[in-house]
Design a protein around this motif. Structure first.
Motif, short mmCIF file in Angstrom:
data_model
loop_
_atom_site.label_atom_id
_atom_site.label_comp_id
_atom_site.label_asym_id
_atom_site.label_seq_id
_atom_site.Cartn_x
_atom_site.Cartn_y
_atom_site.Cartn_z
N GLU A 199 0.83 -1.21 0.00
CA GLU A 199 0.00 0.00 0.00
C GLU A 199 0.86 1.26 0.00
O GLU A 199 0.44 2.32 -0.51
CB GLU A 199 -0.94 0.00 1.21
CG GLU A 199 -0.27 0.05 2.57
CD GLU A 199 0.18 -1.30 3.07
OE1 GLU A 199 0.69 -1.37 4.20
OE2 GLU A 199 0.00 -2.30 2.33
N VAL A 200 2.08 1.18 0.55
CA VAL A 200 2.98 2.34 0.52
C VAL A 200 3.38 2.66 -0.91
O VAL A 200 3.38 3.83 -1.33
CB VAL A 200 4.23 2.07 1.39
CG1 VAL A 200 5.23 3.22 1.28
CG2 VAL A 200 3.83 1.84 2.83
N PHE A 201 3.70 1.63 -1.67
CA PHE A 201 4.07 1.83 -3.08
C PHE A 201 2.89 2.36 -3.87
O PHE A 201 3.04 3.27 -4.70
CB PHE A 201 4.55 0.49 -3.66
CG PHE A 201 4.93 0.55 -5.11
CD1 PHE A 201 6.20 1.00 -5.49
CD2 PHE A 201 4.04 0.16 -6.09
CE1 PHE A 201 6.55 1.05 -6.83
CE2 PHE A 201 4.38 0.21 -7.42
CZ PHE A 201 5.65 0.66 -7.80
N ARG A 202 1.70 1.80 -3.63
CA ARG A 202 0.52 2.24 -4.37
C ARG A 202 0.20 3.71 -4.10
O ARG A 202 -0.13 4.47 -5.02
CB ARG A 202 -0.68 1.36 -4.00
CG ARG A 202 -0.53 -0.09 -4.44
CD ARG A 202 -1.56 -0.97 -3.78
NE ARG A 202 -1.31 -2.38 -4.06
CZ ARG A 202 -1.72 -3.37 -3.29
NH1 ARG A 202 -2.40 -3.11 -2.18
NH2 ARG A 202 -1.46 -4.62 -3.62
N ARG A 203 0.30 4.10 -2.84
CA ARG A 203 0.01 5.49 -2.49
C ARG A 203 1.04 6.43 -3.12
O ARG A 203 0.69 7.51 -3.62
CB ARG A 203 0.01 5.64 -0.97
CG ARG A 203 -0.40 7.03 -0.48
CD ARG A 203 -0.73 7.04 1.00
NE ARG A 203 0.39 6.57 1.81
CZ ARG A 203 0.39 5.42 2.48
NH1 ARG A 203 -0.68 4.62 2.42
NH2 ARG A 203 1.43 5.05 3.21
N VAL A 205 2.82 5.91 -5.94
CA VAL A 205 2.59 5.98 -7.39
C VAL A 205 1.37 6.85 -7.69
O VAL A 205 1.37 7.64 -8.64
CB VAL A 205 2.43 4.57 -7.98
CG1 VAL A 205 2.00 4.64 -9.44
CG2 VAL A 205 3.74 3.80 -7.86
N GLY A 206 0.32 6.73 -6.88
CA GLY A 206 -0.85 7.56 -7.09
C GLY A 206 -0.54 9.04 -6.98
O GLY A 206 -1.02 9.85 -7.78
N LYS A 207 0.27 9.41 -6.01
CA LYS A 207 0.65 10.82 -5.84
C LYS A 207 1.56 11.28 -6.98
O LYS A 207 1.44 12.42 -7.45
CB LYS A 207 1.33 11.01 -4.49
CG LYS A 207 0.38 10.84 -3.31
CD LYS A 207 1.06 11.14 -1.99
CE LYS A 207 0.06 11.04 -0.84
NZ LYS A 207 0.65 11.39 0.47
N LEU A 208 2.45 10.42 -7.42
CA LEU A 208 3.32 10.79 -8.54
C LEU A 208 2.52 10.97 -9.83
O LEU A 208 2.86 11.83 -10.66
CB LEU A 208 4.40 9.73 -8.73
CG LEU A 208 5.48 9.66 -7.64
CD1 LEU A 208 6.42 8.50 -7.90
CD2 LEU A 208 6.26 10.97 -7.56
N LEU A 209 1.48 10.18 -9.98
CA LEU A 209 0.63 10.33 -11.17
C LEU A 209 0.00 11.71 -11.21
O LEU A 209 -0.09 12.34 -12.27
CB LEU A 209 -0.46 9.25 -11.19
CG LEU A 209 -0.03 7.86 -11.67
CD1 LEU A 209 -1.13 6.84 -11.41
CD2 LEU A 209 0.31 7.89 -13.15
N TYR A 210 -0.45 12.20 -10.06
CA TYR A 210 -1.03 13.56 -10.04
C TYR A 210 0.04 14.62 -10.26
O TYR A 210 -0.22 15.68 -10.84
CB TYR A 210 -1.76 13.80 -8.72
CG TYR A 210 -2.60 15.06 -8.73
CD1 TYR A 210 -3.76 15.14 -9.50
CD2 TYR A 210 -2.20 16.19 -8.02
CE1 TYR A 210 -4.51 16.30 -9.53
CE2 TYR A 210 -2.95 17.35 -8.04
CZ TYR A 210 -4.10 17.39 -8.80
OH TYR A 210 -4.86 18.55 -8.83
N LEU A 211 1.25 14.34 -9.82
CA LEU A 211 2.34 15.29 -10.01
C LEU A 211 2.71 15.45 -11.48
O LEU A 211 3.23 16.49 -11.88
CB LEU A 211 3.56 14.84 -9.20
CG LEU A 211 4.75 15.81 -9.12
CD1 LEU A 211 4.33 17.14 -8.51
CD2 LEU A 211 5.88 15.18 -8.34
#
Length: 442
Positions: A199-203, A205-211
C-alpha cells in the motif's frame, strides 16, 4: 487537466484576466428530482419509531449530490447566456460583441477568464446572489497547482505537493538524481522480492501520477511504475525512490506558458516497439504544443502487440491524431481557430507512408480500422505528417529512459522552469533560445 492547461495557455497568449472563485457549500444547492429519505439525525428528541426525514434539498454524502449541483450550476450559467462546450462539459463560454468570457468548473472551484473586467464582475455578482461565492481574486492556487503570472507569461508548478511527497517518504535530505529513471532499465513482474507493505508503493505511485500534471519529465518513469501496483517488488520501490531523488533536485519545476507565443498547434508522436518485457507491447508517447506552450502529453502502453515498429508508430500516430482533433474542438470553443493543418512530426518514414497511402498493403490489413483515422484526417486537411530525425523528436522522452545528455535536451524542449530558483530570469532566457531552436526545426 488538459483542458485547464489549454485554458491557461490561451489566456496567457491573449492576455486575458484570470480570476478564481469558490462556491460555498456547493452540494447544498442541488435540487432533488426524486424522493430521498434519511434516518433521523442523532439527538432528535421528538422522533417516533421508524420515523424518517424526507429531503427537499441535496446534502453532502448523497450519491446524487455532485450530479444535482452540476445540473443546477449548468442551468444557471445557461440562463446567464453561457454555452456549454461539447468538447468538455466543464467549460462554458459567452461572447457578446467583442467581449468574451470563459468559465472552467471543477466541482465547486471555478476559473474565470476574459477580456472584459466589467462583465466578469457582473457575472461574479450574479453567482454570489444565486450561490454565495468566495472571490479568491487573481489565479494563485488551483487544485494543488501553484500559478505565478508575470508580463512574460504564466508559470504553473506543484512545489508544495512535491515537497509533501518527499517529506512523507523521508527524501528531503536525499542526494538528488540527474534523471528520473536508469537508462536501459526494464522493470518486470519477476525480478526482486515482493515488498511487505504494497500500500505504501501504491500510495506513492498515485501521488506521482497527479504530479505529472505539471511535470511531464517524469511521465515515462511513473507510467512504468504504475504497471506494478498490484504486486510491487523491491526493484519497483527502488525505481520509485529514484524518481523521488530526481524531484529532490528541483521540486519547484513546472510548465511555463509564454504570453508572446504564436497561436499554432503542432505535435510530436513516437513509439518504443515491444518495450514491455512481460507482454511485448509497445509504448505510445506524444506531446502537443500550442505555440511554445506544452498543453497535452501522454505515455501509455498500447492495447495490442504490434508486429513491427512501423505498426507501433502508426498506432501512436492514431492516438496523437485523435488528441489533436479533440484539442481543435476545445480551442474552437475558446475562439482560437486555425486555417492550416496541424503539423505532426514522426521519426518513422514507414508510418508516415502508411498514413498517407490510401492503398491497403499486406503489412496494414490486420491493423484495426480505428487506427486509420490518421488517413481520414490527412484527407480532411486536419493534420499534416512531417518526418523528423530521432535526435529532434521531442516525444522520445515519453517512450524510454534517456541518458543524461539526451534527457537534458528533452527537458529543455518541454519548457520546464523553476520559478522558485534564484536565477529564474536566466532560465527564461535559456528557454527562449530553446524555443527558437524548436521553431527552426519545425
Amino acid at each position: 487537466m488538459t483542458t485547464i492547461k489549454t485554458f491557461l495557455a490561451v489566456a496567457a497568449i491573449k492576455g486575458w484576466n484570470i480570476q478564481q472563485l469558490d462556491i460555498n457549500n456547493a452540494f447544498l444547492h442541488g435540487d432533488l428530482e426524486e424522493e430521498v429519505y434519511m434516518v433521523l439525525p442523532p439527538g432528535f428528541k421528538n422522533g417516533k419509531p421508524n420515523q424518517v426525514c424526507k429531503l427537499m434539498r441535496s446534502l453532502y454524502g448523497l450519491k446524487q449530490a455532485s450530479r444535482q449541483w452540476n445540473a443546477k450550476l449548468t442551468k444557471a450559467l445557461q440562463v446567464y447566456g453561457f454555452q456549454q462546450s461539447s468538447a468538455d462539459p466543464s467549460l462554458f463560454t459567452r461572447q457578446t460583441g467583442t467581449s468574451f468570457i470563459a468559465l472552467l468548473v471543477y466541482v465547486d472551484d471555478i476559473l474565470l477568464a476574459g477580456n472584459n473586467s466589467v462583465q466578469m464582475n457582473d457575472l461574479k455578482q450574479s453567482l454570489d446572489r444565486d450561490f454565495k461565492i468566495k472571490d479568491l481574486g487573481n489565479l494563485n492556487y488551483f487544485l494543488g497547482i501553484e500559478a505565478v503570472r508575470t508580463d512574460a507569461g504564466i508559470n504553473i508548478c506543484q512545489r508544495k505537493y512535491a515537497l509533501e511527497i518527499l517529506k512523507e517518504h523521508g527524501f528531503l535530505e536525499a542526494m538528488p538524481a540527474k534523471t528520473p529513471a536508469v537508462t536501459g532499465q526494464k522493470l518486470n513482474n519477476t525480478d526482486g522480492i515482493p515488498i511487505t507493505q504494497p500500500e505504501v508503493f501504491r500510495r506513492l505511485v498515485g501521488k506521482l501520477l497527479y504530479l505529472t500534471n505539471t511535470r511531464p519529465d517524469i511521465s515515462y518513469a511513473v507510467q512504468q511504475l504504475s504497471q506494478f501496483v498490484e504486486k510491487p517488488r523491491d526493484t519497483h520501490m527502488v525505481a520509485a525512490h529514484r524518481v523521488l531523488r530526481y524531484l529532490k533536485g528541483a521540486p519547484g519545476k513546472g510548465l511555463f506558458y509564454p504570453s508572446n507565443s504564436l497561436m499554432k498547434l503542432q505535435g510530436f508522436s513516437d513509439s518504443d516497439w515491444a518495450t514491455c518485457v512481460d507482454s511485448r507491447k509497445s509504448v505510445t508517447g506524444y506531446c502537443i504544443f500550442l505555440g511554445n506552450s506544452l498543453i497535452s502529453w501522454k505515455t501509455k502502453k498500447q492495447a495490442t502487440i504490434s508486429r513491427s515498429s512501423s505498426e507501433a508508430e502508426y498506432r501512436a500516430l492514431a492516438s496523437t491524431t485523435c488528441e489533436v482533433q479533440w484539442l481543435l474542438f476545445l480551442l474552437a470553443d475558446l475562439k482560437a481557430t486555425f486555417s492550416t493543418p496541424v503539423t505532426l512530426y514522426c521519426d518513422n518514414n514507414s508510418a508516415i507512408a502508411i498514413g498517407e497511402n490510401f492503398v491497403f498493403h499486406e503489412r496494414t490489413k490486420h491493423i484495426e480500422i480505428d487506427c486509420h483515422v490518421v488517413r481520414q484526417k490527412i484527407n480532411e486537411g486536419v493534420v499534416k505528417l512531417l518526418a523528423v530525425s530521432s535526435q529532434n523528436q521531442t516525444a522520445d522522452g515519453f517512450t524510454k529512459a534517456l541518458p543524461k545528455p539526451l534527457f537534458d535536451k528533452f527537458h529543455d524542449k518541454l519548457g520546464l522552469q523553476d520559478v522558485h530558483a534564484p536565477a529564474y530570469g536566466l532560465q527564461q532566457s535559456k528557454f527562449s533560445s530553446s524555443l527558437l531552436l524548436l521553431s527552426f526545426i519545425a
